[in-house]
Design a protein around this motif. Sequence first.
Motif, PDB file in Angstrom:
ATOM      1  N   ILE A   1       0.561  -1.162  -0.076  1.00 24.72           N
ATOM      2  CA  ILE A   1      -0.102   0.071   0.447  1.00 24.72           C
ATOM      3  C   ILE A   1       0.813   1.074   0.054  1.00 24.72           C
ATOM      4  CG2 ILE A   1      -2.173   0.913   0.888  1.00 24.72           C
ATOM      5  CD1 ILE A   1      -2.700  -1.280  -0.101  1.00 24.72           C
ATOM      6  N   LEU A   2       0.213   2.373  -1.013  1.00 20.70           N
ATOM      7  CA  LEU A   2       1.365   3.343  -0.534  1.00 20.70           C
ATOM      8  C   LEU A   2       0.458   5.004  -0.165  1.00 20.70           C
ATOM      9  CD1 LEU A   2       2.213   3.266  -4.455  1.00 20.70           C
ATOM     10  CD2 LEU A   2       3.988   2.326  -2.458  1.00 20.70           C
ATOM     11  N   LYS A   3      -0.598   5.099  -0.076  1.00 22.55           N
ATOM     12  CA  LYS A   3      -1.498   5.922  -0.045  1.00 22.55           C
ATOM     13  C   LYS A   3      -3.312   5.374  -0.139  1.00 22.55           C
ATOM     14  CE  LYS A   3      -2.442  10.839  -0.866  1.00 22.55           C
ATOM     15  NZ  LYS A   3      -1.638  11.310  -0.526  1.00 22.55           N
ATOM     16  N   THR A   4      -4.014   5.811   0.804  1.00 22.14           N
ATOM     17  CA  THR A   4      -4.886   6.170   0.886  1.00 22.14           C
ATOM     18  C   THR A   4      -5.402   7.453   1.191  1.00 22.14           C
ATOM     19  OG1 THR A   4      -5.085   3.950   2.411  1.00 22.14           O
ATOM     20  CG2 THR A   4      -6.885   5.001   2.243  1.00 22.14           C
ATOM     21  N   GLN A   5      -6.710   7.841   0.500  1.00 18.40           N
ATOM     22  CA  GLN A   5      -7.090   9.049  -0.198  1.00 18.40           C
ATOM     23  C   GLN A   5      -8.696   9.167  -0.421  1.00 18.40           C
ATOM     24  OE1 GLN A   5      -5.022  12.386  -1.288  1.00 18.40           O
ATOM     25  NE2 GLN A   5      -6.949  12.719  -0.149  1.00 18.40           N
ATOM     26  N   GLY A   6      -9.209   9.810   0.463  1.00 23.10           N
ATOM     27  CA  GLY A   6      -9.753  10.805   0.670  1.00 23.10           C
ATOM     28  C   GLY A   6     -11.362  11.563  -0.841  1.00 23.10           C
ATOM     29  N   VAL A   7     -12.328  11.351  -0.540  1.00 23.17           N
ATOM     30  CA  VAL A   7     -12.325  12.204  -1.708  1.00 23.17           C
ATOM     31  C   VAL A   7     -14.189  12.524  -1.279  1.00 23.17           C
ATOM     32  CG1 VAL A   7     -13.532  12.239  -4.112  1.00 23.17           C
ATOM     33  CG2 VAL A   7     -11.916  10.931  -3.411  1.00 23.17           C
TER      34      VAL A   7
ATOM     35  N   PHE B   1     -17.516  14.989  -1.346  1.00 25.67           N
ATOM     36  CA  PHE B   1     -18.233  16.507  -1.820  1.00 25.67           C
ATOM     37  C   PHE B   1     -18.185  17.660  -0.821  1.00 25.67           C
ATOM     38  CE2 PHE B   1     -22.288  18.072  -3.240  1.00 25.67           C
ATOM     39  CZ  PHE B   1     -22.150  18.418  -5.034  1.00 25.67           C
ATOM     40  N   ASP B   2     -17.859  19.041  -1.568  1.00 26.31           N
ATOM     41  CA  ASP B   2     -18.418  19.592  -1.056  1.00 26.31           C
ATOM     42  C   ASP B   2     -19.515  20.755  -0.965  1.00 26.31           C
ATOM     43  OD1 ASP B   2     -17.309  22.888  -0.232  1.00 26.31           O
ATOM     44  OD2 ASP B   2     -16.158  22.993  -0.894  1.00 26.31           O
ATOM     45  N   PRO B   3     -20.144  20.719  -0.535  1.00 21.48           N
ATOM     46  CA  PRO B   3     -21.817  21.486  -0.679  1.00 21.48           C
ATOM     47  C   PRO B   3     -21.511  22.746  -1.230  1.00 21.48           C
ATOM     48  CG  PRO B   3     -22.158  20.638   1.982  1.00 21.48           C
ATOM     49  CD  PRO B   3     -20.754  20.543   1.516  1.00 21.48           C
ATOM     50  N   LEU B   4     -20.450  23.671  -1.212  1.00 26.79           N
ATOM     51  CA  LEU B   4     -20.660  24.816  -0.605  1.00 26.79           C
ATOM     52  C   LEU B   4     -20.168  25.275  -2.260  1.00 26.79           C
ATOM     53  CD1 LEU B   4     -19.504  26.077   2.467  1.00 26.79           C
ATOM     54  CD2 LEU B   4     -21.738  25.910   1.937  1.00 26.79           C
ATOM     55  N   ALA B   5     -19.123  24.498  -2.575  1.00 32.30           N
ATOM     56  CA  ALA B   5     -18.161  24.640  -3.796  1.00 32.30           C
ATOM     57  C   ALA B   5     -19.406  24.346  -4.697  1.00 32.30           C
ATOM     58  CB  ALA B   5     -16.737  24.074  -3.860  1.00 32.30           C
ATOM     59  N   TRP B   6     -19.710  23.184  -4.472  1.00 33.14           N
ATOM     60  CA  TRP B   6     -21.210  22.167  -5.706  1.00 33.14           C
ATOM     61  C   TRP B   6     -19.943  21.325  -5.867  1.00 33.14           C
ATOM     62  CZ3 TRP B   6     -25.599  20.766  -3.718  1.00 33.14           C
ATOM     63  CH2 TRP B   6     -26.152  19.532  -4.605  1.00 33.14           C
ATOM     64  N   ASP B   7     -18.917  20.576  -5.913  1.00 34.39           N
ATOM     65  CA  ASP B   7     -18.049  19.981  -6.183  1.00 34.39           C
ATOM     66  C   ASP B   7     -17.129  19.124  -5.412  1.00 34.39           C
ATOM     67  OD1 ASP B   7     -16.648  19.348  -8.343  1.00 34.39           O
ATOM     68  OD2 ASP B   7     -15.287  21.799  -8.999  1.00 34.39           O
ATOM     69  N   TRP B   8     -16.302  18.345  -6.111  1.00 32.19           N
ATOM     70  CA  TRP B   8     -15.646  17.129  -5.547  1.00 32.19           C
ATOM     71  C   TRP B   8     -13.807  18.049  -4.938  1.00 32.19           C
ATOM     72  CZ3 TRP B   8     -17.869  13.009  -3.083  1.00 32.19           C
ATOM     73  CH2 TRP B   8     -19.449  12.402  -4.306  1.00 32.19           C
ATOM     74  N   LYS B   9     -13.729  16.790  -4.100  1.00 35.22           N
ATOM     75  CA  LYS B   9     -12.199  17.412  -3.440  1.00 35.22           C
ATOM     76  C   LYS B   9     -11.474  16.110  -2.946  1.00 35.22           C
ATOM     77  CE  LYS B   9     -13.647  19.858   0.960  1.00 35.22           C
ATOM     78  NZ  LYS B   9     -13.913  20.752   1.348  1.00 35.22           N
ATOM     79  N   LEU B  10     -10.803  16.216  -3.302  1.00 34.98           N
ATOM     80  CA  LEU B  10      -9.593  15.136  -1.702  1.00 34.98           C
ATOM     81  C   LEU B  10      -9.817  16.095  -0.369  1.00 34.98           C
ATOM     82  CD1 LEU B  10      -6.197  14.582  -4.159  1.00 34.98           C
ATOM     83  CD2 LEU B  10      -8.530  13.235  -4.414  1.00 34.98           C
ATOM     84  N   SER B  11      -9.714  15.072   0.783  1.00 34.16           N
ATOM     85  CA  SER B  11      -9.703  15.535   1.863  1.00 34.16           C
ATOM     86  C   SER B  11      -8.832  13.578   2.451  1.00 34.16           C
ATOM     87  CB  SER B  11     -11.548  15.624   1.931  1.00 34.16           C
ATOM     88  OG  SER B  11     -12.325  14.490   2.604  1.00 34.16           O
ATOM     89  N   ASN B  12      -9.016  14.580   4.231  1.00 37.99           N
ATOM     90  CA  ASN B  12      -8.513  13.369   4.716  1.00 37.99           C
ATOM     91  C   ASN B  12     -10.200  11.872   5.525  1.00 37.99           C
ATOM     92  OD1 ASN B  12      -6.240  14.180   5.068  1.00 37.99           O
ATOM     93  ND2 ASN B  12      -6.579  15.916   6.219  1.00 37.99           N
ATOM     94  N   ASP B  13     -10.841  12.888   4.972  1.00 35.09           N
ATOM     95  CA  ASP B  13     -12.318  12.046   5.341  1.00 35.09           C
ATOM     96  C   ASP B  13     -12.423  10.709   3.885  1.00 35.09           C
ATOM     97  OD1 ASP B  13     -14.712  11.105   6.246  1.00 35.09           O
ATOM     98  OD2 ASP B  13     -16.002  13.252   5.407  1.00 35.09           O
TER      99      ASP B  13
END
Length: 243
Positions: A211-217, A219-231
């Motif tokens: 395993i190299l990386k685990t990445q959360g994705v 949805f940001d309701p304010l920007a109404w868009d997806w973003k990378l996150s720690n969640d």
Amino acid sequence: MTSTIDPAEVAKFSAIAAQWWDPSGKFAPLHKFNPVRLGFIREQAAAHFGRDARSLKPFEGLSLLDIGCGGGLLSEPMARLGFAVTGADASERNIGTARAHAAQSGLEIDYRATTAEALVDEGRGFDVVLNMEVVEHVADVGAYLAACTALVKPGGMTLVATMNKTLKSLALAKIGAEYVLGWLPRGTHDWNRFIPPADLKASLEQNGLTILKTQGVSFDPLAWDWKLSNDVDVNYMVVATRL
């Protein structure tokens, strides 16, 4: 190798195969989600293979398998980045849509109506294996991941994206997305098939990957868009390599 195909899941996506490239149709959420996935794949592959992500075709000379490719929403941009792309899907109708769109786009992509286990039987191997939002739709997750990981060449990498099995994912990815907001057709997902990151990573490691990386994705309701996150409570991606 036992087939990992779930005929009901294949039929479900075959029924709406003509809509893959309609940004306002039944796959609209994927079109919205695609930019963050593409940016992450490009960044991780460039770092892993020592390529310049800013160049026009940074991945020339590398092979990529997009397993469960659907209509080719990821296969086409990967081909534009220089990968020699094989797109595989169990649905003949999905592959028909993907081939037609690639032809219109002037892209050479090896689209095949086949399965991961069939590709293993052929002795195929790839530098990159994309496994994006597929594991929650197969009949046997363990057998499916065993086949997919066997397709990763030594020194190659895989990216697996799916959904965590939490109450938050039940509320947002299932009830919210399908029944409240209507982002997805009802019945698109079965929450019981969602997979905790620990289980997914353990399965990849059992099949010889690191395993190299685990990445959360998120949805940001304010920007109404997806973003990378720690969640990682709902959507997440795991990057792994075969040393």
